[in-house]
Design a protein around this motif. Structure first.
Motif, PDB file in Angstrom:
ATOM      1  N   GLY A   1      -1.800   4.019  -0.479  1.00 37.03           N
ATOM      2  CA  GLY A   1      -1.404   3.483  -1.774  1.00 37.03           C
ATOM      3  C   GLY A   1      -2.551   2.987  -2.614  1.00 37.03           C
TER       4      GLY A   1
ATOM      5  N   CYS B   1       0.830  -2.904  -0.355  1.00 36.51           N
ATOM      6  CA  CYS B   1       1.522  -1.686  -0.794  1.00 36.51           C
ATOM      7  C   CYS B   1       2.853  -1.516  -0.075  1.00 36.51           C
ATOM      8  CB  CYS B   1       0.622  -0.472  -0.570  1.00 36.51           C
ATOM      9  SG  CYS B   1      -0.795  -0.412  -1.695  1.00 36.51           S
ATOM     10  N   THR B   2       2.914  -1.945   1.185  1.00 37.46           N
ATOM     11  CA  THR B   2       4.187  -1.895   1.905  1.00 37.46           C
ATOM     12  C   THR B   2       5.206  -2.796   1.233  1.00 37.46           C
ATOM     13  OG1 THR B   2       3.077  -1.404   3.997  1.00 37.46           O
ATOM     14  CG2 THR B   2       5.298  -2.289   4.126  1.00 37.46           C
TER      15      THR B   2
ATOM     16  N   LEU C   1       6.728  -1.195  -1.758  1.00 37.20           N
ATOM     17  CA  LEU C   1       7.777  -0.212  -1.490  1.00 37.20           C
ATOM     18  C   LEU C   1       9.156  -0.850  -1.431  1.00 37.20           C
ATOM     19  CD1 LEU C   1       6.118   1.953   1.311  1.00 37.20           C
ATOM     20  CD2 LEU C   1       6.617   2.674  -1.030  1.00 37.20           C
TER      21      LEU C   1
ATOM     22  N   ARG D   1      10.106  -3.296  -3.471  1.00 37.79           N
ATOM     23  CA  ARG D   1      10.009  -4.138  -4.664  1.00 37.79           C
ATOM     24  C   ARG D   1      11.350  -4.764  -5.051  1.00 37.79           C
ATOM     25  NH1 ARG D   1       7.420  -1.038  -9.555  1.00 37.79           N
ATOM     26  NH2 ARG D   1       5.894  -0.625  -7.916  1.00 37.79           N
TER      27      ARG D   1
ATOM     28  N   THR E   1      12.433   1.008  -5.391  1.00 41.27           N
ATOM     29  CA  THR E   1      11.357   0.692  -6.315  1.00 41.27           C
ATOM     30  C   THR E   1      11.236   1.806  -7.348  1.00 41.27           C
ATOM     31  OG1 THR E   1       9.039  -0.017  -6.427  1.00 41.27           O
ATOM     32  CG2 THR E   1       9.537   1.824  -4.959  1.00 41.27           C
TER      33      THR E   1
ATOM     34  N   TYR F   1       9.068   4.892  -9.222  1.00 42.88           N
ATOM     35  CA  TYR F   1       8.151   5.940  -8.785  1.00 42.88           C
ATOM     36  C   TYR F   1       6.878   5.849  -9.617  1.00 42.88           C
ATOM     37  CZ  TYR F   1       6.589  10.637  -7.382  1.00 42.88           C
ATOM     38  OH  TYR F   1       5.890  11.697  -6.882  1.00 42.88           O
TER      39      TYR F   1
ATOM     40  N   ALA G   1       3.469   3.247  -4.772  1.00 44.84           N
ATOM     41  CA  ALA G   1       4.647   3.906  -4.193  1.00 44.84           C
ATOM     42  C   ALA G   1       4.570   5.414  -4.409  1.00 44.84           C
ATOM     43  CB  ALA G   1       5.921   3.332  -4.809  1.00 44.84           C
TER      44      ALA G   1
ATOM     45  N   LEU H   1       7.634   4.034   4.752  1.00 47.29           N
ATOM     46  CA  LEU H   1       8.551   4.629   3.776  1.00 47.29           C
ATOM     47  C   LEU H   1       9.997   4.524   4.245  1.00 47.29           C
ATOM     48  CD1 LEU H   1       6.461   7.816   2.915  1.00 47.29           C
ATOM     49  CD2 LEU H   1       6.730   5.774   1.496  1.00 47.29           C
TER      50      LEU H   1
ATOM     51  N   SER I   1      11.569   1.225   3.607  1.00 47.61           N
ATOM     52  CA  SER I   1      12.042   1.110   2.230  1.00 47.61           C
ATOM     53  C   SER I   1      13.451   1.680   2.099  1.00 47.61           C
ATOM     54  CB  SER I   1      11.077   1.848   1.294  1.00 47.61           C
ATOM     55  OG  SER I   1      11.509   1.796  -0.041  1.00 47.61           O
TER      56      SER I   1
ATOM     57  N   ILE J   1      13.723   6.224  -1.952  1.00 48.92           N
ATOM     58  CA  ILE J   1      12.663   5.217  -1.977  1.00 48.92           C
ATOM     59  C   ILE J   1      12.426   4.771  -3.411  1.00 48.92           C
ATOM     60  CG2 ILE J   1      10.214   4.765  -1.522  1.00 48.92           C
ATOM     61  CD1 ILE J   1      10.364   7.087   0.542  1.00 48.92           C
ATOM     62  N   ALA J   2      12.315   5.737  -4.313  1.00 49.78           N
ATOM     63  CA  ALA J   2      11.878   5.422  -5.668  1.00 49.78           C
ATOM     64  C   ALA J   2      12.646   6.229  -6.710  1.00 49.78           C
ATOM     65  CB  ALA J   2      10.380   5.697  -5.809  1.00 49.78           C
TER      66      ALA J   2
END
Length: 240
Positions: free
Chosen positions: A16, A28-29, A32, A34, A55, A57, A61, A80, A83, A225-226
């Motif tokens: 990330g 950064c984890t 993911l 958020r 979160t 994109y 992420a 991932l 998340s 995830i995003a």
């Protein structure tokens, strides 16, 4: 040399942000995870289930998802998948305490899986199901879908082009649901959760939902995830 092998040989760096020490640093984890929440595309395609993402994109992420999906950094799967599982748990907390969760990965094109050397969404769904079980939420990987025909690469296609490209692309694997149901368990006793890594226009998830409904299986939610952000152009919308 494959990225997964390099992660074993070289000192790891975060996918990330590039910080040394781990393939996914704590900052950064955390990003993911958020804010698991409904993030449907606007406008949503017909037939899209309730759509949640953990979160946006963007930023770290986006870089982590692409590193896993396109560059084979499979060491990112735990971060991932956490998340995905957090997002599923947040959705389920709204009233799905009694039902077993079936995580149905959106199938990757066979050519894409061969090129990448792995099926990224199935890996995420598998690990997310394990994580949910560790949290005390009954969950299983439910590979109910497969590609029924070849489709073109979705990159660069608009929402209308994606709809045409994916129309009728997925089908249910014959007998897959029956094999997962314990004796005496009714299909209504489970919550079917569609899983993908990113939602853009929602066309892929809507097509997956259509295929499930064609055999009498109603998806309860779609989780990624995003979600991409929507940005206005003059006279139209497009997905970033």
């Amino acid at each position: 040399m494959p990225a997964a092998l390099l992660d074993l040989i070289l000192p790891p760096r975060c996918a990330g942000c590039g910080a040394p020490g781990a393939v996914a640093c704590p900052s950064c984890t955390t990003g993911l995870l958020r804010e698991p929440a409904p993030r449907p595309p606007d406008p949503p395609p017909a037939g899209l289930p309730d759509c949640w993402s953990a979160t946006a994109y963007d930023g770290a992420a986006r870089r982590m998802i692409l590193a896993h999906k396109e560059r084979g950094r499979t060491a990112l799967v735990p971060a991932l998948a956490a998340s995905v599982s957090a997002c599923v748990a947040a959705w389920a907390a709204g009233g799905e305490a009694e039902r077993e969760l079936w995580l149905v990965p959106v199938p990757s094109a066979r050519a894409a899986s061969r090129r990448r050397g792995h099926d990224p969404v199935r890996s995420l769904a598998t690990a997310a199901a394990r994580e949910l079980c560790r949290r005390g939420r009954p969950a299983v990987l439910a590979p109910l879908l497969r590609q029924g025909r070849r489709v073109a690469d979705q990159a660069g296609l608009g929402s209308a082009e994606r709809a045409v490209n994916l129309s009728g692309a997925f089908e249910v694997v014959p007998g897959a649901a029956a094999r997962l149901l314990p004796s005496g368990r009714r299909p209504g006793a489970v919550a079917v959760v569609l899983v993908d890594d990113v939602v853009t226009t929602g066309t892929t998830l809507a097509e997956a939902a259509r295929a499930l409904r064609a055999t009498g299986t109603e998806p309860a939610v779609a989780v990624t995830i995003a979600a991409t952000r929507r940005r206005r152009r003059i006279g139209e919308y497009h997905r970033e």
